[in-house]
Design a protein around this motif. Structure first.
Motif, PDB file in Angstrom:
ATOM      1  N   GLU A   1      -6.330   5.819   9.842  1.00  0.00           N
ATOM      2  CA  GLU A   1      -6.958   6.407  11.029  1.00  0.00           C
ATOM      3  C   GLU A   1      -6.034   6.365  12.233  1.00  0.00           C
ATOM      4  O   GLU A   1      -6.165   7.180  13.157  1.00  0.00           O
ATOM      5  N   ARG A   2      -5.094   5.437  12.221  1.00  0.00           N
ATOM      6  CA  ARG A   2      -4.100   5.361  13.302  1.00  0.00           C
ATOM      7  C   ARG A   2      -2.911   6.293  13.061  1.00  0.00           C
ATOM      8  O   ARG A   2      -1.961   6.326  13.842  1.00  0.00           O
ATOM      9  N   GLY A   3      -2.954   7.008  11.949  1.00  0.00           N
ATOM     10  CA  GLY A   3      -1.919   8.003  11.675  1.00  0.00           C
ATOM     11  C   GLY A   3      -0.787   7.523  10.795  1.00  0.00           C
ATOM     12  O   GLY A   3       0.235   8.208  10.672  1.00  0.00           O
ATOM     13  N   HIS A   4      -0.941   6.369  10.146  1.00  0.00           N
ATOM     14  CA  HIS A   4       0.132   5.816   9.328  1.00  0.00           C
ATOM     15  C   HIS A   4      -0.037   6.193   7.862  1.00  0.00           C
ATOM     16  O   HIS A   4      -1.164   6.369   7.376  1.00  0.00           O
ATOM     17  N   LEU A   5       1.072   6.316   7.170  1.00  0.00           N
ATOM     18  CA  LEU A   5       1.075   6.680   5.757  1.00  0.00           C
ATOM     19  C   LEU A   5       1.010   5.416   4.917  1.00  0.00           C
ATOM     20  O   LEU A   5       2.018   4.885   4.448  1.00  0.00           O
ATOM     21  N   VAL A   6      -0.199   4.905   4.757  1.00  0.00           N
ATOM     22  CA  VAL A   6      -0.441   3.673   4.017  1.00  0.00           C
ATOM     23  C   VAL A   6      -1.385   4.002   2.865  1.00  0.00           C
ATOM     24  O   VAL A   6      -2.445   4.607   3.075  1.00  0.00           O
ATOM     25  N   PHE A   7      -1.024   3.586   1.648  1.00  0.00           N
ATOM     26  CA  PHE A   7      -1.774   3.987   0.464  1.00  0.00           C
ATOM     27  C   PHE A   7      -2.138   2.770  -0.392  1.00  0.00           C
ATOM     28  O   PHE A   7      -1.460   1.759  -0.385  1.00  0.00           O
ATOM     29  N   GLY A   8      -3.204   2.903  -1.184  1.00  0.00           N
ATOM     30  CA  GLY A   8      -3.605   1.847  -2.093  1.00  0.00           C
ATOM     31  C   GLY A   8      -5.076   1.524  -1.956  1.00  0.00           C
ATOM     32  O   GLY A   8      -5.834   2.296  -1.340  1.00  0.00           O
ATOM     33  N   PRO A   9      -5.520   0.384  -2.494  1.00  0.00           N
ATOM     34  CA  PRO A   9      -4.711  -0.621  -3.206  1.00  0.00           C
ATOM     35  C   PRO A   9      -4.405  -0.217  -4.642  1.00  0.00           C
ATOM     36  O   PRO A   9      -5.227   0.390  -5.314  1.00  0.00           O
ATOM     37  N   TYR A  10      -3.194  -0.579  -5.098  1.00  0.00           N
ATOM     38  CA  TYR A  10      -2.738  -0.255  -6.441  1.00  0.00           C
ATOM     39  C   TYR A  10      -2.724  -1.509  -7.318  1.00  0.00           C
ATOM     40  O   TYR A  10      -2.415  -2.605  -6.829  1.00  0.00           O
ATOM     41  N   PRO A  11      -3.007  -1.371  -8.609  1.00  0.00           N
ATOM     42  CA  PRO A  11      -2.775  -2.480  -9.540  1.00  0.00           C
ATOM     43  C   PRO A  11      -1.270  -2.743  -9.629  1.00  0.00           C
ATOM     44  O   PRO A  11      -0.493  -1.833  -9.928  1.00  0.00           O
ATOM     45  N   ALA A  12      -0.848  -3.955  -9.367  1.00  0.00           N
ATOM     46  CA  ALA A  12       0.585  -4.242  -9.258  1.00  0.00           C
ATOM     47  C   ALA A  12       1.340  -3.993 -10.558  1.00  0.00           C
ATOM     48  O   ALA A  12       2.458  -3.488 -10.545  1.00  0.00           O
ATOM     49  N   ASP A  13       0.712  -4.332 -11.712  1.00  0.00           N
ATOM     50  CA  ASP A  13       1.436  -4.188 -12.970  1.00  0.00           C
ATOM     51  C   ASP A  13       1.752  -2.723 -13.266  1.00  0.00           C
ATOM     52  O   ASP A  13       2.887  -2.357 -13.577  1.00  0.00           O
ATOM     53  N   GLY A  14       0.753  -1.859 -13.141  1.00  0.00           N
ATOM     54  CA  GLY A  14       0.981  -0.441 -13.398  1.00  0.00           C
ATOM     55  C   GLY A  14       1.872   0.202 -12.360  1.00  0.00           C
ATOM     56  O   GLY A  14       2.699   1.067 -12.680  1.00  0.00           O
ATOM     57  N   PHE A  15       1.739  -0.236 -11.105  1.00  0.00           N
ATOM     58  CA  PHE A  15       2.531   0.346 -10.021  1.00  0.00           C
ATOM     59  C   PHE A  15       4.025   0.143 -10.272  1.00  0.00           C
ATOM     60  O   PHE A  15       4.810   1.080 -10.189  1.00  0.00           O
ATOM     61  N   PHE A  16       4.397  -1.094 -10.588  1.00  0.00           N
ATOM     62  CA  PHE A  16       5.811  -1.362 -10.842  1.00  0.00           C
ATOM     63  C   PHE A  16       6.227  -0.866 -12.223  1.00  0.00           C
ATOM     64  O   PHE A  16       7.343  -0.376 -12.401  1.00  0.00           O
ATOM     65  N   GLY A  17       5.329  -0.966 -13.206  1.00  0.00           N
ATOM     66  CA  GLY A  17       5.666  -0.506 -14.545  1.00  0.00           C
ATOM     67  C   GLY A  17       5.942   0.982 -14.598  1.00  0.00           C
ATOM     68  O   GLY A  17       6.828   1.435 -15.335  1.00  0.00           O
ATOM     69  N   MET A  18       5.221   1.765 -13.798  1.00  0.00           N
ATOM     70  CA  MET A  18       5.408   3.217 -13.740  1.00  0.00           C
ATOM     71  C   MET A  18       6.437   3.627 -12.694  1.00  0.00           C
ATOM     72  O   MET A  18       6.619   4.811 -12.429  1.00  0.00           O
ATOM     73  N   GLN A  19       7.104   2.641 -12.075  1.00  0.00           N
ATOM     74  CA  GLN A  19       8.149   2.882 -11.081  1.00  0.00           C
ATOM     75  C   GLN A  19       7.643   3.699  -9.892  1.00  0.00           C
ATOM     76  O   GLN A  19       8.387   4.485  -9.301  1.00  0.00           O
TER      77      GLN A  19
END
Length: 340
Positions: free
Chosen positions: A239-257
């Motif tokens: 809402e403040r205009g920032h490009l912030v995304f998630g929350p992501y599962p850490a294992d899949g996030f890093f595993g899928m690069q």
């Protein structure tokens, strides 16, 4: 800052029985470093003479000076922090090596706080034997945050375009859930976004936020933190205009690069961020303390007592820490607009 200005960079030597002095000597044996900064080692000439001899580091030379005011440009400078003979026991943490690491850190920090240095690179300490009246902290990050009167800081691991920060730092895992609040997440994201813009020159940074629980909580099935704390914090930042995304599962996030698609990752706790980071960039990684009024970096490895007597330590991480400190110092002198 004029490009011709040579940055005065303090170097604290870490635990003298670990690999800190070795990686310092190996890094500063390359005289091309002097094109970027004037290094100032806070230690003792007796120690560095021994390390130079043990490594046959003929290209490592330094100028011993009494204070920062007496620095010799285009030379490695060394300030003696103690006069007594320091007993060296490579590979073994001792009370004496812990005191020496603290004396070095305090001397460098004092000069940095006085404006006599432009930044600080810290070699690894032992978090146990450094404990003293002047140091009752779990690590460098917490000490420097207090010493430089910063309201908050952020541990940010950096290797090229890979940047991983952690919401919580050196604390027992069982304490992590109780520490994570919406307000804390917003503060940490604000520090991270400001650092990416000011320190790394990214005008509109993209940040991915990890979940706390397995599978990012599975919509509350495996934990409520994502639904009740993490997602609302992300929505506020959006809402403040920032490009912030998630929350992501850490294992899949890093595993899928997926980290390749963003400018930084915010992990909830120490190992969630540092295990994938060190797996991907152990030799080149740098630990940067974002949110401080000063610039501090360090290699992302520890004292490595097990190889301290073998003279095989890889200096790449320390060298990258030195270069990153120089780069951030120069960027900080460029015009920057704070995030609100």
């Amino acid at each position: 800052m004029d490009n011709k200005y040579k940055i005065k960079l303090g170097i604290s030597i870490g635990d003298t029985n670990g690999i800190g002095p070795e990686v310092i000597v190996k890094t500063l044996s390359d005289n091309r470093i002097l094109n970027y900064c004037t290094p100032v080692i806070y230690g003792t000439s007796a120690l560095f003479n021994k390390v130079r001899k043990a490594l046959s580091a003929d290209h490592f030379n330094y100028q011993q000076v009494d204070s920062v005011q007496a620095l010799v440009p285009r030379k490695v400078n060394l300030i003696n922090c103690w006069d007594h003979e320091l007993e060296i026991a490579p590979g073994t943490p001792t009370a004496e090596s812990g005191k020496a690491s603290l004396d070095s850190l305090l001397a460098a920090s004092r000069d940095l706080k006085a404006g006599l240095l432009d930044g600080l690179v810290t070699a690894p300490i032992n978090k146990d034997n450094i404990q003293a009246e002047d140091f009752k902290f779990p690590g460098h990050t917490e000490f420097l945050t207090s010493y430089f009167d910063a309201p908050e800081s952020l541990m940010l691991l950096v290797s090229g375009d890979l940047r991983v920060a952690t919401v919580t730092g050196h604390m027992p895992l069982q304490e992590v859930p109780g520490k994570i609040t919406e307000q804390l997440l917003i503060r940490k994201l604000t520090i991270l976004l400001e650092s990416l813009r000011t320190d790394f020159g990214i005008l509109k940074p993209r940040v991915a936020v990890m979940g706390l629980n397995p599978h990012a909580g599975e919509q509350g099935l495996l934990g409520k933190e994502e639904v009740e704390i993490i997602r609302p914090a992300i929505m506020q930042m959006k809402e403040r205009g920032h490009l912030v995304f998630g929350p992501y599962p850490a294992d899949g996030f890093f595993g899928m690069q997926q980290y390749r698609q963003v400018d930084a990752v915010l992990a909830m706790y120490h190992d969630q961020g540092l295990i994938p980071f060190k797996t991907l960039a152990f030799e080149s990684g740098v630990n940067y303390t974002a949110g401080l009024p000063i610039v501090r970096t360090s290699p992302d490895h520890g004292t490595a007592y097990d190889i301290a007597t073998k003279h095989i330590a890889n200096e790449t991480s320390f060298r990258e820490a030195l270069f990153l400190a120089c780069d951030i110092i120069r960027k900080r002198h460029m015009e920057a607009k704070p995030i609100v």
